[in-house]
Design a protein around this motif. Structure first.
Motif, short mmCIF file in Angstrom:
data_model
loop_
_atom_site.label_atom_id
_atom_site.label_comp_id
_atom_site.label_asym_id
_atom_site.label_seq_id
_atom_site.Cartn_x
_atom_site.Cartn_y
_atom_site.Cartn_z
N ARG A 161 0.79 -1.11 0.26
CA ARG A 161 0.00 0.07 -0.13
C ARG A 161 0.95 1.22 -0.28
NH1 ARG A 161 -3.58 1.92 4.80
NH2 ARG A 161 -5.01 4.27 3.56
N MET A 162 1.90 1.23 0.85
CA MET A 162 3.19 2.37 0.84
C MET A 162 3.77 2.59 0.26
SD MET A 162 3.12 4.36 3.45
CE MET A 162 2.79 3.61 4.59
N SER A 163 3.82 2.12 -0.51
CA SER A 163 4.64 2.01 -2.34
C SER A 163 3.85 2.53 -3.14
CB SER A 163 5.08 0.49 -2.41
OG SER A 163 5.91 0.38 -4.06
N GLU A 166 3.39 5.79 -2.88
CA GLU A 166 4.30 7.09 -3.17
C GLU A 166 4.13 6.89 -4.59
OE1 GLU A 166 7.42 5.45 0.96
OE2 GLU A 166 7.38 4.42 -1.57
N ASP A 167 3.69 6.18 -5.30
CA ASP A 167 3.73 6.51 -7.32
C ASP A 167 2.79 6.75 -7.18
OD1 ASP A 167 6.04 4.58 -6.65
OD2 ASP A 167 4.47 2.63 -7.84
N TYR A 168 1.64 7.39 -6.59
CA TYR A 168 0.21 7.58 -6.67
C TYR A 168 0.84 9.01 -6.58
CZ TYR A 168 -4.04 10.34 -5.56
OH TYR A 168 -5.06 11.25 -5.91
N ARG A 187 -0.32 12.75 6.10
CA ARG A 187 -1.04 11.82 7.13
C ARG A 187 -0.27 10.43 6.73
NH1 ARG A 187 -5.68 14.02 5.59
NH2 ARG A 187 -5.51 12.67 3.49
N MET A 188 0.23 10.28 5.63
CA MET A 188 1.30 8.18 5.35
C MET A 188 2.63 8.73 5.86
SD MET A 188 -1.21 6.81 4.11
CE MET A 188 0.11 5.78 2.49
#
Length: 296
Positions: A161-163, A166-168, A187-188
Protein backbone atom coordinates in the motif's frame (compact mmCIF):
# COMPACT_ATOMS: atom_id res chain seq x y z
CA UNK A 1 -19.79 -14.26 -0.55
CA UNK A 2 -17.19 -11.49 -0.53
CA UNK A 3 -14.39 -10.73 1.92
CA UNK A 4 -12.62 -7.48 2.74
CA UNK A 5 -9.20 -7.42 4.39
CA UNK A 6 -8.11 -3.85 3.68
CA UNK A 7 -9.35 -2.53 6.99
CA UNK A 8 -11.30 -4.50 9.61
CA UNK A 9 -12.20 -8.02 8.43
CA UNK A 10 -15.60 -8.04 6.71
CA UNK A 11 -17.71 -10.66 4.96
CA UNK A 12 -20.82 -10.05 2.84
CA UNK A 13 -23.47 -12.16 1.20
CA UNK A 14 -24.79 -9.94 -1.57
CA UNK A 15 -24.83 -6.63 0.32
CA UNK A 16 -25.67 -8.09 3.71
CA UNK A 17 -22.89 -8.36 6.33
CA UNK A 18 -22.09 -11.87 7.54
CA UNK A 19 -20.75 -12.50 11.04
CA UNK A 20 -17.68 -14.73 11.19
CA UNK A 21 -17.91 -15.71 14.84
CA UNK A 22 -15.51 -15.20 17.71
CA UNK A 23 -11.86 -14.21 17.73
CA UNK A 24 -10.42 -17.63 16.85
CA UNK A 25 -12.73 -18.00 13.86
CA UNK A 26 -12.05 -14.47 12.66
CA UNK A 27 -8.29 -14.86 13.05
CA UNK A 28 -8.39 -18.21 11.25
CA UNK A 29 -10.41 -16.67 8.44
CA UNK A 30 -8.06 -13.68 8.19
CA UNK A 31 -4.93 -15.82 7.97
CA UNK A 32 -6.45 -18.21 5.43
CA UNK A 33 -7.62 -15.25 3.33
CA UNK A 34 -4.11 -13.80 3.31
CA UNK A 35 -3.13 -17.17 1.78
CA UNK A 36 -6.30 -17.63 -0.27
CA UNK A 37 -6.20 -20.54 -2.74
CA UNK A 38 -3.12 -21.96 -1.03
CA UNK A 39 -2.85 -24.92 1.32
CA UNK A 40 -1.94 -23.57 4.75
CA UNK A 41 -0.30 -26.22 6.97
CA UNK A 42 -1.96 -26.67 10.35
CA UNK A 43 1.37 -26.00 12.07
CA UNK A 44 1.64 -22.62 10.35
CA UNK A 45 -1.90 -21.72 11.37
CA UNK A 46 -1.21 -22.71 14.97
CA UNK A 47 1.87 -20.51 15.04
CA UNK A 48 -0.07 -17.60 13.54
CA UNK A 49 -2.73 -17.83 16.26
CA UNK A 50 -0.58 -18.54 19.31
CA UNK A 51 3.08 -18.09 18.41
CA UNK A 52 5.37 -20.36 20.38
CA UNK A 53 3.02 -20.53 23.36
CA UNK A 54 0.61 -23.05 21.81
CA UNK A 55 -2.00 -24.41 24.25
CA UNK A 56 -2.49 -28.17 24.52
CA UNK A 57 -5.94 -27.91 22.94
CA UNK A 58 -4.82 -25.67 20.05
CA UNK A 59 -5.42 -28.24 17.28
CA UNK A 60 -8.92 -28.90 18.53
CA UNK A 61 -9.61 -25.17 18.69
CA UNK A 62 -8.44 -24.76 15.08
CA UNK A 63 -10.64 -27.68 14.01
CA UNK A 64 -13.61 -26.05 15.73
CA UNK A 65 -12.83 -22.69 14.11
CA UNK A 66 -12.60 -24.26 10.64
CA UNK A 67 -15.80 -26.20 11.22
CA UNK A 68 -17.63 -23.03 12.25
CA UNK A 69 -16.32 -21.10 9.25
CA UNK A 70 -17.26 -23.90 6.88
CA UNK A 71 -20.87 -23.80 8.13
CA UNK A 72 -21.01 -20.03 7.60
CA UNK A 73 -19.54 -20.32 4.10
CA UNK A 74 -21.86 -23.17 3.12
CA UNK A 75 -24.84 -21.11 4.29
CA UNK A 76 -23.92 -17.86 2.54
CA UNK A 77 -21.59 -18.58 -0.40
CA UNK A 78 -23.21 -17.69 -3.72
CA UNK A 79 -22.82 -18.73 -6.41
CA UNK A 80 -22.23 -22.22 -5.09
CA UNK A 81 -18.50 -22.97 -5.14
CA UNK A 82 -17.39 -19.33 -5.29
CA UNK A 83 -15.92 -19.75 -1.80
CA UNK A 84 -14.97 -23.11 -0.28
CA UNK A 85 -13.04 -24.18 2.80
CA UNK A 86 -11.54 -27.67 2.50
CA UNK A 87 -9.30 -29.87 4.59
CA UNK A 88 -6.30 -30.61 2.39
CA UNK A 89 -3.19 -32.27 3.79
CA UNK A 90 -1.21 -30.95 5.57
CA UNK A 91 -3.79 -28.31 6.53
CA UNK A 92 -6.60 -26.22 5.05
CA UNK A 93 -7.34 -24.32 1.88
CA UNK A 94 -9.77 -21.41 1.58
CA UNK A 95 -10.60 -21.08 -2.12
CA UNK A 96 -12.00 -17.71 -3.16
CA UNK A 97 -13.22 -16.98 -6.67
CA UNK A 98 -11.94 -14.04 -8.67
CA UNK A 99 -13.20 -10.64 -7.51
CA UNK A 100 -14.48 -11.94 -4.16
CA UNK A 101 -11.53 -10.51 -2.21
CA UNK A 102 -10.66 -6.81 -2.00
CA UNK A 103 -6.92 -7.51 -1.77
CA UNK A 104 -6.99 -9.08 -5.22
CA UNK A 105 -8.99 -6.19 -6.67
CA UNK A 106 -6.42 -3.82 -5.20
CA UNK A 107 -3.52 -5.71 -6.79
CA UNK A 108 -5.21 -5.86 -10.20
CA UNK A 109 -5.92 -2.12 -10.17
CA UNK A 110 -2.33 -1.42 -9.19
CA UNK A 111 -0.92 -3.61 -11.97
CA UNK A 112 -3.18 -1.95 -14.54
CA UNK A 113 -2.35 1.54 -13.26
CA UNK A 114 1.40 1.00 -13.27
CA UNK A 115 1.21 -0.51 -16.76
CA UNK A 116 -0.59 2.59 -18.07
CA UNK A 117 1.90 4.90 -16.36
CA UNK A 118 4.73 2.96 -18.00
CA UNK A 119 3.19 3.39 -21.45
CA UNK A 120 2.71 7.13 -20.92
CA UNK A 121 -1.05 7.23 -20.24
CA UNK A 122 -0.53 9.19 -17.04
CA UNK A 123 -4.12 10.29 -16.46
CA UNK A 124 -5.60 6.80 -16.74
CA UNK A 125 -2.78 5.28 -14.71
CA UNK A 126 -3.17 7.83 -11.94
CA UNK A 127 -6.92 7.21 -11.78
CA UNK A 128 -6.41 3.46 -11.42
CA UNK A 129 -3.91 3.96 -8.60
CA UNK A 130 -6.37 6.32 -6.92
CA UNK A 131 -9.17 3.74 -7.29
CA UNK A 132 -6.92 1.04 -5.81
CA UNK A 133 -6.08 3.19 -2.77
CA UNK A 134 -9.77 3.98 -2.21
CA UNK A 135 -10.35 0.28 -1.45
CA UNK A 136 -8.51 0.72 1.85
CA UNK A 137 -10.68 1.40 4.92
CA UNK A 138 -7.80 1.44 7.43
CA UNK A 139 -4.83 -0.79 8.32
CA UNK A 140 -5.07 -4.32 6.93
CA UNK A 141 -7.13 -6.56 9.28
CA UNK A 142 -7.26 -3.65 11.72
CA UNK A 143 -9.60 -5.41 14.16
CA UNK A 144 -7.25 -8.39 14.51
CA UNK A 145 -4.12 -6.28 14.89
CA UNK A 146 -5.89 -4.23 17.55
CA UNK A 147 -6.37 -7.51 19.42
CA UNK A 148 -2.66 -8.28 19.25
CA UNK A 149 -2.22 -10.18 15.98
CA UNK A 150 1.11 -9.43 14.27
CA UNK A 151 1.91 -11.41 11.11
CA UNK A 152 4.66 -10.79 8.52
CA UNK A 153 1.99 -11.02 5.82
CA UNK A 154 0.32 -7.91 7.25
CA UNK A 155 3.56 -5.94 6.97
CA UNK A 156 3.99 -7.08 3.38
CA UNK A 157 0.50 -5.91 2.38
CA UNK A 158 0.96 -2.62 4.26
CA UNK A 159 4.28 -2.13 2.47
CA UNK A 160 2.57 -2.64 -0.89
CA UNK A 161 0.00 0.00 0.00
CA UNK A 162 2.75 2.43 0.96
CA UNK A 163 4.64 1.82 -2.28
CA UNK A 164 1.49 2.37 -4.35
CA UNK A 165 0.70 5.57 -2.48
CA UNK A 166 4.25 6.82 -3.08
CA UNK A 167 3.85 6.17 -6.82
CA UNK A 168 0.49 7.93 -6.78
CA UNK A 169 1.92 10.90 -4.86
CA UNK A 170 4.89 11.17 -7.21
CA UNK A 171 2.68 11.24 -10.29
CA UNK A 172 0.40 13.79 -8.62
CA UNK A 173 3.41 16.00 -7.86
CA UNK A 174 4.54 15.59 -11.47
CA UNK A 175 1.21 17.07 -12.54
CA UNK A 176 1.49 20.04 -10.17
CA UNK A 177 -0.87 18.65 -7.53
CA UNK A 178 1.25 19.48 -4.48
CA UNK A 179 -1.61 21.24 -2.70
CA UNK A 180 -4.01 18.43 -3.59
CA UNK A 181 -1.77 15.66 -2.22
CA UNK A 182 -0.24 17.46 0.76
CA UNK A 183 -2.77 16.39 3.41
CA UNK A 184 -2.57 12.73 2.41
CA UNK A 185 1.22 12.88 2.35
CA UNK A 186 1.30 14.29 5.87
CA UNK A 187 -0.98 11.52 7.16
CA UNK A 188 0.92 8.73 5.42
CA UNK A 189 4.30 10.10 6.52
CA UNK A 190 3.06 10.15 10.12
CA UNK A 191 2.12 6.47 9.75
CA UNK A 192 5.53 5.63 8.25
CA UNK A 193 7.97 7.78 10.24
CA UNK A 194 11.10 6.02 8.89
CA UNK A 195 9.99 6.11 5.25
CA UNK A 196 12.65 8.05 3.37
CA UNK A 197 10.89 8.17 0.03
CA UNK A 198 7.67 9.29 1.72
CA UNK A 199 9.59 12.01 3.56
CA UNK A 200 11.22 13.20 0.34
CA UNK A 201 7.85 13.49 -1.40
CA UNK A 202 6.38 15.35 1.57
CA UNK A 203 9.31 17.75 1.63
CA UNK A 204 8.82 18.58 -2.06
CA UNK A 205 5.09 19.17 -1.56
CA UNK A 206 5.66 21.39 1.49
CA UNK A 207 8.38 23.37 -0.25
CA UNK A 208 6.17 24.02 -3.29
CA UNK A 209 3.42 25.21 -0.97
CA UNK A 210 5.82 27.84 0.39
CA UNK A 211 6.52 25.96 3.63
CA UNK A 212 10.30 25.61 3.54
CA UNK A 213 10.59 25.49 7.34
CA UNK A 214 8.03 22.66 7.58
CA UNK A 215 9.84 20.73 4.85
CA UNK A 216 13.05 20.88 6.87
CA UNK A 217 11.16 19.88 10.03
CA UNK A 218 9.81 16.82 8.20
CA UNK A 219 13.38 15.81 7.37
CA UNK A 220 14.45 16.17 11.00
CA UNK A 221 11.53 13.99 12.17
CA UNK A 222 12.47 11.20 9.77
CA UNK A 223 16.15 11.51 10.70
CA UNK A 224 15.27 11.22 14.40
CA UNK A 225 13.04 8.19 13.75
CA UNK A 226 15.78 6.44 11.78
CA UNK A 227 18.31 7.10 14.53
CA UNK A 228 15.95 5.97 17.29
CA UNK A 229 14.81 2.80 15.52
CA UNK A 230 17.87 1.68 13.58
CA UNK A 231 20.83 3.85 14.55
CA UNK A 232 21.02 5.08 10.96
CA UNK A 233 21.31 8.45 9.29
CA UNK A 234 19.09 9.17 6.27
CA UNK A 235 20.47 7.98 2.94
CA UNK A 236 22.27 10.37 0.62
CA UNK A 237 19.15 10.70 -1.58
CA UNK A 238 17.08 12.19 1.23
CA UNK A 239 20.00 14.30 2.45
CA UNK A 240 20.25 15.71 -1.09
CA UNK A 241 16.60 16.80 -0.87
CA UNK A 242 17.33 18.54 2.44
CA UNK A 243 20.24 20.42 0.86
CA UNK A 244 18.06 21.35 -2.12
CA UNK A 245 15.37 22.76 0.19
CA UNK A 246 17.95 24.69 2.22
CA UNK A 247 19.40 26.21 -0.96
CA UNK A 248 16.02 26.75 -2.64
CA UNK A 249 17.45 24.74 -5.51
CA UNK A 250 15.77 25.06 -8.94
CA UNK A 251 15.67 21.25 -9.07
CA UNK A 252 12.61 21.46 -6.80
CA UNK A 253 10.61 23.36 -9.40
CA UNK A 254 7.73 21.67 -11.19
CA UNK A 255 9.71 21.13 -14.38
CA UNK A 256 12.77 19.71 -12.60
CA UNK A 257 11.87 17.90 -9.40
CA UNK A 258 13.67 15.23 -7.36
CA UNK A 259 12.40 11.95 -8.75
CA UNK A 260 12.20 8.84 -6.55
CA UNK A 261 12.26 6.10 -9.14
CA UNK A 262 11.27 3.07 -7.06
CA UNK A 263 11.11 1.56 -3.62
CA UNK A 264 13.37 -1.44 -3.12
CA UNK A 265 12.58 -4.32 -0.77
CA UNK A 266 14.06 -3.48 2.60
CA UNK A 267 14.25 -4.76 6.16
CA UNK A 268 11.26 -3.76 8.26
CA UNK A 269 10.88 0.00 8.33
CA UNK A 270 14.06 0.87 6.38
CA UNK A 271 13.51 2.41 2.96
CA UNK A 272 16.15 2.11 0.27
CA UNK A 273 15.57 4.04 -2.92
CA UNK A 274 16.93 5.32 -6.17
CA UNK A 275 16.43 8.95 -7.10
CA UNK A 276 16.79 10.77 -10.38
CA UNK A 277 17.03 14.53 -10.44
CA UNK A 278 16.78 16.74 -13.44
CA UNK A 279 17.41 20.37 -14.20
CA UNK A 280 19.95 22.99 -13.37
CA UNK A 281 21.71 22.59 -10.04
CA UNK A 282 20.37 19.09 -9.42
CA UNK A 283 22.36 16.08 -8.40
CA UNK A 284 22.88 13.33 -10.96
CA UNK A 285 21.41 9.89 -10.79
CA UNK A 286 22.34 7.97 -7.67
CA UNK A 287 22.60 4.19 -7.45
CA UNK A 288 20.98 1.79 -5.03
CA UNK A 289 21.84 2.46 -1.41
CA UNK A 290 24.61 0.12 -0.33
CA UNK A 291 26.14 1.91 2.65
CA UNK A 292 24.46 3.68 5.53
CA UNK A 293 26.27 5.39 8.36
CA UNK A 294 25.43 3.61 11.60
CA UNK A 295 25.56 5.30 14.97
CA UNK A 296 26.78 3.37 18.00
Amino acid sequence: MRFNLLGPLEAFSHDDPVGLGGFNQRATAGFLLLHANEVVPTSKLLHALWGYDTPATSRKMVQNAVSGLRKIIDRHAEPVGAVTLTTTAPGYRLTVADDHLDLWRFRRQVEAGRAELATGDKGAGLEKLRAALRLWRGPVLADLTEAGISWPELSAVAGLRMSVFEDYAQETLDRGGHQEILGELERMAAAEPTGERMCGLLMVALYRCGRQHDALAAYQRTRAALLDNFGLDPGHELRAVEVAVLNQDPSLALDAEPRWRRTISRPAGVHRCERITAGRGAARRSGTLTHRRRHP
